[in-house]
Design a protein around this motif. Structure first.
Motif, PDB file in Angstrom:
ATOM      1  N   SER A  35     -48.790 -27.261   6.777  1.00  0.00           N
ATOM      2  CA  SER A  35     -48.538 -26.373   5.651  1.00  0.00           C
ATOM      3  C   SER A  35     -49.799 -26.277   4.795  1.00  0.00           C
ATOM      4  O   SER A  35     -50.718 -27.091   4.928  1.00  0.00           O
ATOM      5  CB  SER A  35     -47.381 -26.898   4.795  1.00  0.00           C
ATOM      6  OG  SER A  35     -47.759 -28.097   4.143  1.00  0.00           O
ATOM      7  N   ILE A  36     -49.813 -25.297   3.921  1.00  0.00           N
ATOM      8  CA  ILE A  36     -50.938 -25.143   2.998  1.00  0.00           C
ATOM      9  C   ILE A  36     -51.038 -26.386   2.121  1.00  0.00           C
ATOM     10  O   ILE A  36     -52.135 -26.882   1.857  1.00  0.00           O
ATOM     11  CB  ILE A  36     -50.780 -23.868   2.153  1.00  0.00           C
ATOM     12  CG1 ILE A  36     -50.811 -22.636   3.061  1.00  0.00           C
ATOM     13  CG2 ILE A  36     -51.865 -23.778   1.092  1.00  0.00           C
ATOM     14  CD1 ILE A  36     -50.411 -21.339   2.393  1.00  0.00           C
ATOM     15  N   ARG A  50     -51.358 -18.416   7.571  1.00  0.00           N
ATOM     16  CA  ARG A  50     -50.772 -18.668   6.247  1.00  0.00           C
ATOM     17  C   ARG A  50     -51.755 -18.493   5.098  1.00  0.00           C
ATOM     18  O   ARG A  50     -51.337 -18.260   3.971  1.00  0.00           O
ATOM     19  CB  ARG A  50     -50.216 -20.091   6.194  1.00  0.00           C
ATOM     20  CG  ARG A  50     -49.137 -20.387   7.190  1.00  0.00           C
ATOM     21  CD  ARG A  50     -47.840 -19.710   6.874  1.00  0.00           C
ATOM     22  NE  ARG A  50     -47.320 -20.280   5.650  1.00  0.00           N
ATOM     23  CZ  ARG A  50     -46.522 -19.647   4.807  1.00  0.00           C
ATOM     24  NH1 ARG A  50     -46.157 -18.425   5.046  1.00  0.00           N
ATOM     25  NH2 ARG A  50     -46.096 -20.229   3.713  1.00  0.00           N
ATOM     26  N   CYS A  51     -53.063 -18.671   5.377  1.00  0.00           N
ATOM     27  CA  CYS A  51     -54.015 -18.609   4.277  1.00  0.00           C
ATOM     28  C   CYS A  51     -55.420 -18.377   4.817  1.00  0.00           C
ATOM     29  O   CYS A  51     -55.641 -18.374   6.030  1.00  0.00           O
ATOM     30  CB  CYS A  51     -53.975 -19.899   3.457  1.00  0.00           C
ATOM     31  SG  CYS A  51     -54.403 -21.396   4.383  1.00  0.00           S
ATOM     32  N   ARG A 103     -53.548 -17.552  -0.217  1.00  0.00           N
ATOM     33  CA  ARG A 103     -52.368 -17.349   0.638  1.00  0.00           C
ATOM     34  C   ARG A 103     -52.377 -15.919   1.171  1.00  0.00           C
ATOM     35  O   ARG A 103     -52.730 -14.988   0.465  1.00  0.00           O
ATOM     36  CB  ARG A 103     -51.082 -17.601  -0.133  1.00  0.00           C
ATOM     37  CG  ARG A 103     -50.875 -19.050  -0.470  1.00  0.00           C
ATOM     38  CD  ARG A 103     -49.597 -19.235  -1.276  1.00  0.00           C
ATOM     39  NE  ARG A 103     -49.422 -20.623  -1.614  1.00  0.00           N
ATOM     40  CZ  ARG A 103     -48.698 -21.485  -0.906  1.00  0.00           C
ATOM     41  NH1 ARG A 103     -48.071 -21.098   0.164  1.00  0.00           N
ATOM     42  NH2 ARG A 103     -48.595 -22.739  -1.274  1.00  0.00           N
ATOM     43  N   ASP A 143     -53.668 -10.331   1.765  1.00  0.00           N
ATOM     44  CA  ASP A 143     -53.416 -11.461   0.870  1.00  0.00           C
ATOM     45  C   ASP A 143     -52.021 -11.334   0.277  1.00  0.00           C
ATOM     46  O   ASP A 143     -51.495 -10.226   0.110  1.00  0.00           O
ATOM     47  CB  ASP A 143     -54.439 -11.482  -0.267  1.00  0.00           C
ATOM     48  CG  ASP A 143     -55.843 -11.805   0.217  1.00  0.00           C
ATOM     49  OD1 ASP A 143     -55.999 -12.257   1.367  1.00  0.00           O
ATOM     50  OD2 ASP A 143     -56.789 -11.597  -0.567  1.00  0.00           O
ATOM     51  N   ALA A 175     -43.345 -16.032  -2.040  1.00  0.00           N
ATOM     52  CA  ALA A 175     -43.809 -16.416  -0.717  1.00  0.00           C
ATOM     53  C   ALA A 175     -42.743 -17.255  -0.028  1.00  0.00           C
ATOM     54  O   ALA A 175     -42.156 -18.134  -0.647  1.00  0.00           O
ATOM     55  CB  ALA A 175     -45.102 -17.212  -0.836  1.00  0.00           C
ATOM     56  N   ASP A 193     -43.256 -22.737   3.853  1.00  0.00           N
ATOM     57  CA  ASP A 193     -43.902 -22.910   5.148  1.00  0.00           C
ATOM     58  C   ASP A 193     -42.879 -23.074   6.258  1.00  0.00           C
ATOM     59  O   ASP A 193     -43.021 -22.521   7.333  1.00  0.00           O
ATOM     60  CB  ASP A 193     -44.868 -24.099   5.119  1.00  0.00           C
ATOM     61  CG  ASP A 193     -46.105 -23.799   4.284  1.00  0.00           C
ATOM     62  OD1 ASP A 193     -46.531 -22.635   4.270  1.00  0.00           O
ATOM     63  OD2 ASP A 193     -46.622 -24.728   3.655  1.00  0.00           O
TER      64      ASP A 193
END
Length: 139
Positions: free
Chosen positions: A12-13, A64-65, A94, A117, A124, A127
């Motif tokens: 995940s971020i 994801r980013c 993100r 973006d 959002a 994840d």
């Protein structure tokens, strides 16, 4: 031009952010605060990437980013082999979740193929939800 790469080890971020924070706390990383990711091959299209492109991170099968690329530096790894250090702005941006199949190394990602973006005002998906939606083919 951009680069796309699997974010191995981070699901995940938040994992990526925490891992970088832990490395900084251990005194590792660059003094200027920029993030570095070492990869084996130097992009031949570096002049199209540096200062203009980003590294798009794939986590759990979903883009994801991204992070803006500020330099591509030739380096040598601990075994004396030539490699490339992708130097990035530490800010993680993100993106709209976009499914991506696994691949090795990095790939070029044309600007037209890059996900937009995430609008800050948008909700959002988490994840885990993004991974589930991608697995169902809904992203």
């Amino acid at each position: 031009m951009n680069i796309i790469k699997l974010c191995v080890g981070a699901t995940s971020i938040e994992d990526l952010v925490n891992w970088r924070a832990e490395r900084r706390a251990q005194g590792l990383g660059r003094a200027d605060g920029l993030n570095v990711h070492r990869t084996r091959m130097m992009p031949r299209r570096a002049d199209e990437i540096v200062g203009q492109g980003s590294l798009y991170w794939v986590m759990g099968g979903v883009i994801r980013c991204r992070q803006k690329i500020v330099a591509l530096d030739a380096a040598t790894d601990h075994e004396g082999r030539a490699c490339c250090e992708i130097v990035m702005d530490p800010r993680i941006i993100r993106t709209q979740p976009y499914p991506r199949r696994p691949f090795q190394g990095w790939r070029y990602l044309a600007p037209d193929d890059a996900p937009p973006d995430m609008d800050v005002s948008e909700d959002a998906p988490s994840d885990s939800m993004a991974r589930e939606l991608a697995a169902l083919g809904l992203l």
